[in-house]
Structure formats: structure tokens, C-alpha cells
Scaffold this active site. Sequence first.
Site, short mmCIF file in Angstrom:
data_model
loop_
_atom_site.label_atom_id
_atom_site.label_comp_id
_atom_site.label_asym_id
_atom_site.label_seq_id
_atom_site.Cartn_x
_atom_site.Cartn_y
_atom_site.Cartn_z
N ALA A 269 0.86 -1.19 0.00
CA ALA A 269 0.00 0.00 0.00
C ALA A 269 0.89 1.23 0.00
CB ALA A 269 -0.91 0.02 1.23
N GLY B 15 1.52 2.61 -8.22
CA GLY B 15 2.19 1.78 -9.23
C GLY B 15 1.29 1.56 -10.44
N LYS C 93 4.83 4.06 5.42
CA LYS C 93 3.50 4.18 4.78
C LYS C 93 2.42 4.59 5.79
CE LYS C 93 5.34 2.54 0.97
NZ LYS C 93 4.85 1.33 0.33
N GLU D 132 -6.05 -4.76 -8.69
CA GLU D 132 -5.83 -5.02 -7.26
C GLU D 132 -7.16 -4.97 -6.52
OE1 GLU D 132 -3.05 -1.91 -6.41
OE2 GLU D 132 -1.32 -3.25 -6.58
N GLY E 25 -2.17 2.27 -5.67
CA GLY E 25 -2.28 2.65 -7.06
C GLY E 25 -1.20 3.56 -7.58
#
Length: 236
Positions: free
Chosen positions: A87, A101, A125, A107, A99
Amino acid sequence: LTQDDLKKIAAYKAVEYVESGMVLGLGTGSTAKHAVDRIGELLRQGKLKNIVGIPTSKKTHEQAKSLGIPLSDLDTHPTVDLAIDGADEVDPGLNLVKGRGGSLLREKMVESACKRFIVIVDESKWVRFIGEGGLAMPVEVVPFCWKFSAKRLQNLFEYAGCVAKLRTEKEGSAQPFVTDNGNFIVDLYFKEDIGDLKIASDKILRLAGVVEHGMFLDMASTVIVAGELGITIKHK
Ligand code: DER
């Protein structure tokens, strides 16, 4: 310990929850990559058997194939036993941003079809609220009139000082990034807290032209955070 060491530690911890015979959602990104590698290693050693992997991107599909992990899809396996994925942000309610990536649609399709969704992150994160770092909130849009969609998204969050930007292949290039599904990504950058995430999610998804967004609300079952001082495991 480097950040990648921490990602690997979280990933290996998550794979301890994998049992032979499972249908697994295989995540995308530099953290999930370690989990997929580990699953391939345990299969090769015979410590895991009868695993079927459902990849969340073409990139993960290629990685898993090269590791000899048997692959399938949601049409064949509409229910997934366990998904492991990274994440970009995790808040105290275990809501996620994903997202960055570019794989958020597949996903979210896989991870909303699974009985258990384990998120693996390094401690960087962790956020107090989604959007805290002012980093990208990805929204997948159809290429048709993407400027129109970007403007409507920006207007939706004007109260939070939102700026919408088309994601390009590389910084500075004019070439739009194209997702595995042939769509574009508009990244939203907020200056202020956007408030109720469920309301924000509903407003985004109501816009015709929007395919999906990177807020994964109330989806994670377990979050494994690897930090300098050790591993923290949080359950919903
Ligand atoms: O793009 C994605 O959804 C990735 O899973 C992202 O959320 C985490 O990527 P990372 O593990 O490379 O930081």
C-alpha cells in the site's frame, strides 16, 4: 535496515499465513514482489503445494510465471482465500491508498473478492489520515475526454485545495501512462484533509468516465508493518 529490508520482512511475515491448497491474490509493487518471490521459493522447496495465484497486474503475472507459480483468474476462481499486497498509505482505521504503481483496478477487483486481505508495508507508509502527506491519490479514468474528467475531479475537492494531474510515462514526458486495462490515471493532490472518505469515494465513482480510485476503504483484514524496532501486526 534499508527500506527494502523492511519491505522484505513484512512480506515474509505475511507469507507465513499462506497454506497449501489456497487460491492466492498476488499483489503488485516492490513490497508485494518479495511476497511473490517467497511463495515461489516455498513452492520450489515443496513446503507449499497446490497453490493457485491470481495476479493483480501483468507485471506480477510475468513474475509469478517465471517462478513457476500456477496462475488463474477471477473468472475461474471468483473467491480468493488470501490476498497479499502493498500500500502507499495506511491510516489508523486500516484504510489504504494504493495505485501509485498504476495497478489499482485489478488489485481492487482481486482484493475485494478475497476472504482475507493482508497488507504489507514498511513503517514509512503509516499516516494519521489519508492524503496527509499530500501525495498522489490515483483515479483510473477512460482516455476519452480525460481532461473533462480531471477537471470534474479537481472541482469535487476544491474545498481541500485539490490539483488533478494526468500521470505520464515519465516525469516531464507528455506520454500518458496507460494502465493494464488501457486507461489513464489522473492523480489528485490535496492540500487539506478531504474529510469523510466514504463520501469522497462515492462522489468520485459517480462521475461517468471514472473507472476506479485508489482508496481501499475497510478492505484490509490485517496490516503487517515492518519498522526499525520490529514488526507490528494490526487486525481489523
Ligand atoms: O500501486 C500499488 O497499488 C502498490 O501496491 C503500492 O500501493 C505499493 O507499492 P510499493 O510496495 O512499491 O510501495
